[in-house]
Motif scaffolding. Structure first.
Motif, short mmCIF file in Angstrom:
data_model
loop_
_atom_site.label_atom_id
_atom_site.label_comp_id
_atom_site.label_asym_id
_atom_site.label_seq_id
_atom_site.Cartn_x
_atom_site.Cartn_y
_atom_site.Cartn_z
N ASN A 80 0.83 -1.22 0.00
CA ASN A 80 0.00 0.00 0.00
C ASN A 80 0.85 1.26 0.00
OD1 ASN A 80 -2.41 -1.48 -0.03
ND2 ASN A 80 -2.41 -1.66 2.22
N GLY A 81 1.91 1.23 -0.80
CA GLY A 81 2.78 2.38 -0.97
C GLY A 81 3.84 2.54 0.10
N MET A 82 3.84 1.70 1.12
CA MET A 82 4.83 1.79 2.21
C MET A 82 5.94 0.77 1.98
SD MET A 82 3.61 4.22 3.99
CE MET A 82 4.67 4.13 5.43
N HIS A 83 7.18 1.24 2.05
CA HIS A 83 8.34 0.36 1.84
C HIS A 83 8.56 -0.50 3.08
CE1 HIS A 83 12.77 -0.54 1.48
NE2 HIS A 83 12.35 -0.84 0.27
N VAL A 84 8.59 -1.83 2.91
CA VAL A 84 8.72 -2.72 4.06
C VAL A 84 10.01 -3.53 4.05
CG1 VAL A 84 6.24 -2.92 4.43
CG2 VAL A 84 7.38 -4.54 2.90
N GLY A 85 10.75 -3.51 2.95
CA GLY A 85 11.98 -4.29 2.96
C GLY A 85 12.78 -4.18 1.69
N HIS A 86 14.08 -4.44 1.81
CA HIS A 86 15.01 -4.41 0.68
C HIS A 86 16.09 -5.45 0.95
CE1 HIS A 86 17.80 -2.92 -2.39
NE2 HIS A 86 18.74 -2.91 -1.45
N ARG A 87 16.48 -6.19 -0.06
CA ARG A 87 17.58 -7.15 0.07
C ARG A 87 18.38 -7.15 -1.24
NH1 ARG A 87 18.68 -11.72 3.53
NH2 ARG A 87 17.06 -10.88 4.88
N PRO A 88 19.66 -6.79 -1.19
CA PRO A 88 20.46 -6.78 -2.42
C PRO A 88 20.69 -8.17 -3.02
CG PRO A 88 21.48 -5.44 -0.71
CD PRO A 88 20.39 -6.22 -0.05
N ASN A 89 20.84 -9.17 -2.15
CA ASN A 89 21.21 -10.51 -2.61
C ASN A 89 20.02 -11.18 -3.29
OD1 ASN A 89 22.07 -13.19 -2.91
ND2 ASN A 89 23.19 -13.18 -0.97
N GLY A 90 20.15 -11.45 -4.57
CA GLY A 90 19.05 -12.06 -5.33
C GLY A 90 18.81 -13.51 -5.03
N TYR A 91 19.70 -14.15 -4.28
CA TYR A 91 19.54 -15.57 -3.96
C TYR A 91 18.96 -15.79 -2.55
CZ TYR A 91 22.60 -15.96 -8.01
OH TYR A 91 23.14 -15.85 -9.26
N SER A 92 18.82 -14.74 -1.78
CA SER A 92 18.32 -14.87 -0.41
C SER A 92 16.81 -14.97 -0.40
CB SER A 92 18.75 -13.68 0.43
OG SER A 92 20.14 -13.70 0.68
N SER A 93 16.28 -15.86 0.43
CA SER A 93 14.85 -15.87 0.73
C SER A 93 14.60 -14.85 1.84
CB SER A 93 14.40 -17.26 1.16
OG SER A 93 14.57 -18.20 0.12
N VAL A 94 13.51 -14.08 1.70
CA VAL A 94 13.26 -13.00 2.66
C VAL A 94 11.83 -13.09 3.17
CG1 VAL A 94 14.96 -11.46 1.64
CG2 VAL A 94 12.59 -11.39 0.82
N ARG A 95 11.63 -12.53 4.37
CA ARG A 95 10.32 -12.54 5.01
C ARG A 95 10.10 -11.19 5.68
NH1 ARG A 95 8.38 -15.25 10.41
NH2 ARG A 95 6.34 -16.11 9.87
N TYR A 96 9.00 -10.52 5.31
CA TYR A 96 8.70 -9.20 5.86
C TYR A 96 7.30 -9.21 6.47
CZ TYR A 96 12.46 -7.83 2.63
OH TYR A 96 13.64 -7.73 1.94
N GLU A 97 7.17 -8.57 7.64
CA GLU A 97 5.84 -8.40 8.21
C GLU A 97 5.16 -7.20 7.55
OE1 GLU A 97 3.33 -8.17 12.38
OE2 GLU A 97 5.54 -8.18 12.45
N ILE A 148 0.37 -5.08 -3.10
CA ILE A 148 1.78 -5.32 -2.83
C ILE A 148 2.55 -5.11 -4.12
CG2 ILE A 148 1.70 -7.83 -3.26
CD1 ILE A 148 3.64 -7.92 -0.71
N ALA A 149 3.71 -4.45 -4.03
CA ALA A 149 4.54 -4.17 -5.20
C ALA A 149 5.97 -4.59 -4.90
CB ALA A 149 4.49 -2.68 -5.54
N VAL A 150 6.62 -5.16 -5.91
CA VAL A 150 7.99 -5.64 -5.77
C VAL A 150 8.82 -5.10 -6.93
CG1 VAL A 150 9.52 -7.65 -5.65
CG2 VAL A 150 7.24 -7.75 -4.60
N ARG A 151 9.95 -4.51 -6.60
CA ARG A 151 10.88 -4.00 -7.62
C ARG A 151 12.10 -4.90 -7.66
NH1 ARG A 151 15.37 -0.40 -8.03
NH2 ARG A 151 15.27 1.02 -9.83
N ALA A 152 12.42 -5.40 -8.86
CA ALA A 152 13.61 -6.23 -9.08
C ALA A 152 14.54 -5.49 -10.02
CB ALA A 152 13.21 -7.58 -9.66
#
Length: 788
Positions: free
Chosen positions: A117-134, A146-150
């Motif tokens: 909803n327009g709020m940034h909740v996480g960033h991870r540079p490593n493209g191989y890492s699995s990530v989990r955000y609340e 939900i929006a994801v930028r790659a």
């Protein structure tokens, strides 16, 4: 493997019946995708762009085109890079108010950012890492976005093809205020004998409520046969508000079925967090295996009380024509094929693979060297992870260890491959110690290694760096590692990357302390084509090609490693120079003779009288060669496992080899026939039925054959595929390292007289008709059944 209950959702609505506390919702469907750095794409309204519907996993870059001016260069397979956005709208019902919601992304390539909803909740540079955000605090009644930028625009950033986009699965996790931390359950079997196995379960529990609670773990075990295998519970503890507390429970399994090579016996632990009131606060689930592992300085690797030589290959994660969004059926086909060659171990080169890949290794009974990094602070590519290593590597390593530590297939961690920091030993030792400590903290049950590169040049054996490792790993130069062990016999040693030459295998085979080896590489892979240059799009260093056709060098390896009888015929066309023991720059510069080495056919370009150098690779005590029914004599297996050679005056027809056991019984055969002009296509379907879904792919082998049904090895006709009925074309490949036709194209040339058609079902009933045709060739059709 750690997972919560997975609920398939057809719609984009999460209801109280579909996702309650302790459940995970498959979140792959209903996304849109657009290329470009789109202004406002993270907002609820979204940005103006050519948004297209997609289902995850999705590797946008594999759609091509291949371009010799691509910023990714030959290292990235000449495929496109850049920024891409993904968006998904979903609704949360009122019944879910008060629940906590997390999003888990298996892999975003790369520099992934996440907004809700327009709020940034996480960033991870490593493209191989699995990530989990609340995302709980940013959810609202009704629709959510939900929006994801790659972002892979910074290039070159990888030595191999790395893909682009959300290329692994995505899950939505719904819990209560008291819940298991991400990958927070850890299952071990610290004591095992024939009668029983001790099982210890630890769960890291976060209390996000406002009050302290008291709770304990209750464990229910299920056996490999699906039947109940035991229950036990742990002691009650206080869960302080706002804190993470470890709860534990210990119990026993009676007559455990061991996980072993080729025996994927898996147990399931259902973990309930139960309050002192009897309320179930959280439910988690983990699969695990019962096995013992050990590396010993004098006798190498031990599994379940016996020594085993690790006969491994390194592989890259790409799935050929599927890029980095790899269906599980593709991985299974590849791994089963490697197992048939005698491979019992895989090294994940050179980063974390998907958890589903490790699930498959668990199920198939393949051991894994699980690798974290290809570089530390010194670059291998100008824009690679070295830019982020100092800031992010501890978090990436810890998440990696937690995510994968319950997989019985994983027997050892690797914290680096050919790390260029080692010429600076003070820096390198500090990083090694930091990373190794993380793995020891999160998983004390497994050792840590790394792939040292030219350690005698950088002084790793003399300056103490190598001896910081639990197990000393070295790439290539097997005799150097043997000498390092003889110099200090307390060292545990393993070959982390090795050439496919016999001169590399024999020292490993014959030196008991050597735990085993990992060949470079098991399968051809996209990228790392910079040395060869355009038009090469992939690296042809595998035992099998990109479509998993076994190469002559793969059959040679099978003759050394396979447990079943093997005999194969080949024609030696060119010799190969072993450069693995040469100084690096000399080996790189050493020109190899041009040509294919060995060919598995009896159709030489020269049809007139001449002598063919025939090589038999075999693990049978004796072989006998026949040409057009006439025996050319029996020969014993060579003591040094070199190929059995015959000089054969060429005559068209059939050349056949028979392998005999010690009693003289025929136990294996192989034959090759001379091909004439191509006249038809032959199709062989590997499945008869196929169900819909990302992970389910049907494989149909296409061959160009002559009038007698013999494959024409130099056939290169353009082939066209049509798919009708209840299916669609998923990809079309031929394995050629120089064919830059995009994999979604229904038309491509045969290579070595072969191609591979891959299809998906798009319905749960009906027929899938696949036809392959070519100019001047009789077409062929096969039919598969679509099923639920």
């Amino acid at each position: 493997m750690l997972k919560r209950y997975v609920v398939a959702v057809a719609a984009l609505m999460l209801s109280s019946s579909g996702a309650m506390a302790g459940e995970t919702v498959n979140f792959d469907a209903g996304w849109t995708f657009a290329k470009g750095d789109i202004e406002g794409a993270e907002s609820v309204a979204g940005g103006a762009a050519d948004w297209k519907p997609v289902t995850l996993p999705h590797d946008w870059a594999i759609a091509g085109p291949f371009d010799q001016t691509a910023a990714s260069t030959g290292s990235g397979g000449w495929l496109p890079t850049g920024v891409a956005w993904y968006r998904k709208s979903f609704a949360l019902t009122p019944e879910l108010k008060g629940k906590r919601v997390f999003i888990e992304l298996g892999g975003v390539m790369e520099r992934g950012g996440v907004w809700i909803n327009g709020m940034h909740v996480g960033h991870r540079p490593n493209g191989y890492s699995s990530v989990r955000y609340e995302i709980t605090d940013h959810l609202k009644d009704g629709d959510n976005v939900i929006a994801v930028r790659a972002d892979t625009s910074a290039q070159p950033a990888s030595r191999w093809y790395a893909g682009g986009g959300i290329y692994r699965h995505v899950k939505l996790i719904v819990t209560g205020d008291i819940h298991v931390e991400g990958w927070g359950t850890y299952v071990t079997t610290p004591k095992i004998d024939a009668a029983s196995a001790a099982v210890k379960v630890e769960s890291a529990i976060r209390n996000q409520s406002k009050t302290d609670r008291t709770a304990h773990l209750e464990i229910t075990l299920t056996g490999p046969d699906g039947k109940p295998a035991g229950t036990f519970k742990g002691a009650a503890q206080t869960l302080p508000a706002g804190r993470v507390t470890k709860l534990s429970a210990e119990g026993a399994l009676a007559q455990p079925k061991l996980w072993d090579i080729g025996q994927g016996n898996l147990y399931t632990a259902e973990v309930k967090v139960v309050a002192d009131t009897g309320e179930v606060l959280e439910t988690d689930r983990s699969t695990f295996g019962v096995r013992t592992i050990a590396f010993r300085a004098d006798t190498g690797f031990w599994l379940n009380g016996r020594t085993i030589k690790l006969k491994g290959t390194a592989i890259h994660a790409d799935g050929g024509a599927f890029g980095m969004a790899v269906p599980l059926s593709f991985y299974e086909r590849r791994l089963r094929g490697l197992q048939a060659l005698g491979v019992n171990a895989i090294r994940t080169a050179h980063h974390p693979f998907s958890p589903e890949f490790l699930d498959l290794c668990d199920r198939l009974g393949i051991v894994v060297m699980n690798e974290a990094f290809d570089m530390w602070t010194v670059a291998k590519s100008p824009k690679d992870y070295h830019l982020f290593f100092t800031d992010w590597s501890s978090l990436d390593a810890r998440d990696f260890a937690r995510r994968d530590r319950n997989h019985p297939s994983v027997i050892i961690w690797s914290i680096g491959n050919e790390i260029h920091d080692t010429p600076y030993p003070i820096v390198a030792k500090s990083i090694l110690t930091r990373l190794q400590n993380i793995f020891h903290e999160e998983d004390p049950s497994r050792p840590v290694t790394m792939a040292l590169f030219r350690p005698n040049t950088t002084g790793d054996y003399k300056n103490g760096l190598a001896d910081l490792l639990d197990v000393v790993g070295q790439n290539y130069r097997e005799n150097e590692l043997i000498q390092a062990h003889k110099d200090k016999p307390t060292r545990k040693i393993i070959g982390t990357e090795n050439s496919k030459n016999r001169s590399s295998w024999v020292p490993v085979r014959d030196y008991a302390p050597y735990a085993g080896m990992f060949l470079w590489t098991g399968a051809d892979y996209l990228g790392e084509a910079d040395r060869a240059g355009w038009p090469f799009i992939s690296n042809p260093s595998g035992l099998v090609d990109r479509t998993d056709v076994v190469k002559p060098i793969g059959w040679e390896r099978a003759s050394w490693w396979a447990e079943t009888p093997v005999v194969r015929i080949g024609r030696r066309v060119t010799e190969v120079i072993d450069t693995s023991e040469l100084p690096t720059m000399v080996g790189v510069a050493m020109p190899q003779p041009k040509g294919p080495g060995v060919l598995n056919d009896w159709t030489p370009q020269e049809n007139g009288p001449h002598t063919e150098k025939v090589e038999i690779v075999a693990n049978t005590p004796t072989v006998e060669l026949f040409l057009n029914g006439k025996s050319l004599g029996r020969k014993p297996r060579n003591a040094d496992d070199s190929a059995i050679r015959y000089d054969v005056p060429f005559a068209p027809g059939t050349i056949r080899v028979v392998g005999y056991d010690a009693a003289g019984k025929v136990v294996a055969q192989d034959e090759l026939k001379t091909a004439s002009a191509p006249v038809a296509v032959r199709l062989t379907a590997e499945q008869t039925a196929l169900k819909p879904g990302f992970d389910h792919v049907g494989f149909i082998r296409a061959e160009v054959v002559d009038k007698n049904g013999v494959r024409v090895p130099d056939a290169a006709q353009t082939l066209s595929v049509t798919v009708e009925g209840a299916g669609q074309l998923a990809a079309f490949d031929n394995g050629s390292p120089t064919d830059s036709t995009i994999f979604s194209s229904p038309t491509r040339k045969a290579w070595n007289g072969r191609a591979l058609v891959m299809v998906r079902a798009n319905d749960t009933k009906g027929k899938i008709r696949v036809t392959v045709s070519g100019l001047g060739l009789k077409p062929a059709t096969v039919t598969l059944d679509a099923k639920e």
